[in-house]
Design an enzyme around this catalytic site. Structure first.
Site: not given
Ligand SMILES: Nc1ncnc2c1ncn2[C@@H]1O[C@H](COP(=O)(O)OP(=O)(O)OP(=O)(O)O)[C@@H](O)[C@H]1O
Ligand SMILES: [Mg+2]
Length: 539
Positions: A62, A95-96, A391
């Site tokens: 994550d 988020t990445t 997520d």
């Protein structure tokens, strides 16, 4: 200098960098952060093992968790961590992607700066490109209405694909879908999801597939006395924020006993007071007592004798969830409890999960209260499953609230890049250069996905470009076969909000870093030698 006298404006030891040097250093720090998460993007991305100063380990894929655990120091690098946090709080996934995008926007900007394009021009171009990108996403978005369930499940699966939980993704996607559907509320034809109704509880032990959705609230506590029933039907629940104990005096106190019968009197008075508390609770017909504080042994005994199920030392957050779910009011003075303060649930039950007992409150007054009990073999697995399912829950809720989705696998980024190049030529001027670089930066997403899958990124990018030029707007990279295909047909889809927010926060961060041409860092006062521990200031 005035007449040869130097003037000191900044404190001695202050480090200052200006102009291109300052910018270059900031950009490099930001790119370093982005590179650190790059290899974890997508289903074929790798996990990271993070070890803190105490030796505790976190294994995760994550993006936001990796960056939060990394403890970065450089100010520009910290801004990148903020990008992932923003993405996490607004969308929960991607988020990445957001951090990679911010890094590649800065990388592209650096080449323009080297060609003497002014950072302000780049910022303007980037801002225009970001706005246009969001319009492009809206123009290609597909409404979820048709096959709502199938689409939402597929989005949950896409989000779970890239996590170590992917082997159980069907089960976890199903749970995410059902959980969100049961807490979602429809008003004026629009869905709203309130995450306060949802509780995710972790319990180590068992397999990932043992993860379940519960219609109610789970309290990670057992009943306080073995003589209490394991099971209460039609539970009338008292939530209490007060100790069912006799308070000990705060100061040392002496009790003068002049007569042996007084000892007995004293002890029985204590007992009477506890009995009174239990009687008061019994008088309003409560058969379940849940308290945030302690319960005296004697009170436990009386509750057990009356067939009342009691739990103590429950977390404040669980008390709030229970209040919302059962319709109870938390009372802080036992004397004031009344039957209208009680909550209702069809069943309160003690169940063994792994090695411990937990209290399950099901069939609550508010049917929207649901819990997910996350299971996994080890602590690290349970933690990562919790992050992954969080997520996918957010993905399902974003899609439901916005009602639209687009293609994953880098297809949307590629389509925006393709359309932005057309838009750039209409804008012209120096901003055109920046908009084109913005398009190049977006292609970093399919490129990273391909690279992480061991594919030839140049080959894949060229194939994707040629498909999009032919009007195949959903073509992206299938990381399992290495083919460039229609990702919507493949079922690799994601909510529009993921891409929109990633572009927005990445652009904002890149622009903010590009506008800095002066870094003034004061010498930290923490480096001054400290007196040894234990010595007083005057020594
Ligand atoms: N089967 C698939 N084929 C190709 N790409 C896929 C597939 N499944 C998921 N993806 C892509 O993987 C990317 C998501 O990867 P990942 O979950 O590692 O990062 P993220 O969502 O940006 O960040 P995080 O999940 O860490 O918050 C998305 O671009 C998604 O479209
Ligand atoms: Mg993801």
């Amino acid at each position: 200098m005035i007449a040869g006298q130097p003037i000191f404006i900044l404190r001695e030891g202050t480090k200052r960098e200006t102009g291109k040097d300052a910018m270059k250093e900031n950009i490099e720090a930001a790119i370093a952060i982005s590179n650190s998460v790059r290899s974890s993007l997508g289903p074929r991305g790798m996990d990271k093992m993070l070890v803190d100063s105490l030796g505790d380990i976190v294994i995760t894929n994550d993006g936001v968790t990796i960056l939060k655990e990394m403890d970065v120091e450089h100010p520009a690098a910290k801004m990148m961590v903020e990008v992932s946090k923003t993405q996490d709080s607004f969308v929960g996934d991607g988020t990445t992607t957001a951090v990679i995008l911010a890094g590649s926007l800065l990388q592209q900007a650096q080449t323009l700066i080297n060609q003497n394009v002014h950072p302000t021009v780049i910022s303007d171009g980037y801002r225009m490109a970001s706005e246009e990108s969001k319009r492009i996403i809206d123009s290609i978005a597909i409404p979820i209405e048709k096959n709502e369930k199938e689409n939402l499940m597929k989005m949950a699966e896409t989000s779970l694909n890239s996590k170590s939980a992917s082997s159980s993704r069907d089960k976890l996607a199903q749970i995410s879908y059902e959980a969100i559907k049961s807490i979602a509320e429809k008003r004026d034809n629009k869905y709203y999801v309130d995450f306060d109704n949802l509780q995710v509880v972790k319990k180590q032990g068992g397999a990932i597939d043992d993860t379940v959705l519960i219609n109610g609230i789970i309290v990670d506590k057992e009943k306080v006395h073995p003589g209490m029933p394991d099971f209460i039907k039609e539970a009338k629940i008292a939530l209490i924020d007060a100790a069912l104990e006799i308070k000990k005096p705060e100061f040392d106190t002496n009790l003068r006993i002049e007569d042996p019968t007084m000892i007995q009197k004293f002890l029985s008075q204590e007992e009477d007071m506890l009995k009174e508390m239990v009687e008061k609770i019994k008088s309003v017909n409560a058969n379940v007592v849940i308290t945030q504080k302690g319960i005296d042994d004697m009170a436990q005994h009386y509750f057990a004798k009356d067939g009342i199920y009691a739990v103590r030392r429950v977390k404040k957050s669980d008390m709030d969830k229970l209040a919302k779910a059962t319709g109870a009011t938390v009372v802080s003075t036992i004397d004031e409890i009344s039957s209208s303060d009680l909550g209702y649930a069809e069943k309160v039950e003690q169940i063994k999960v792994g090695d411990d007992y937990m209290t399950f409150v099901t069939g609550c007054k508010n049917p929207k209260a649901v819990s997910i009990l996350v299971r996994g073999e080890t602590e690290h697995v349970v933690d990562e499953i919790e992050r992954s399912i969080t997520d996918s829950l957010h993905v399902v809720s974003s899609a439901l609230e916005d009602g639209a989705y687009t293609a994953g696998g880098g297809a949307t980024a590629a389509e925006i890049a393709y359309k932005l190049r057309g838009y750039a030529s209409k804008i012209g001027g120096r901003q055109q250069l920046a908009i084109e670089k913005f398009a190049d930066a977006l292609e970093e997403i399919p490129r990273a996905l391909a690279e992480n899958a061991g594919l030839d990124p140049i080959d894949i990018i060229l194939k994707i470009r040629s498909e999009h030029a032919k009007g195949n707007k959903f073509h992206g990279v299938n990381v399992f076969t290495g083919e460039v295909e229609d990702m919507v047909k493949n079922g690799v889809i994601e909510p529009t909000r993921v891409g929109k927010q990633a572009i927005e926060s990445a652009t904002e961060a890149a622009i903010m870093i590009l506008r800095i041409d002066d870094v003034i860092a004061t010498k930290s006062s923490g480096s001054a030698p400290r007196p040894p521990a234990g010595s007083s200031g005057e020594d």
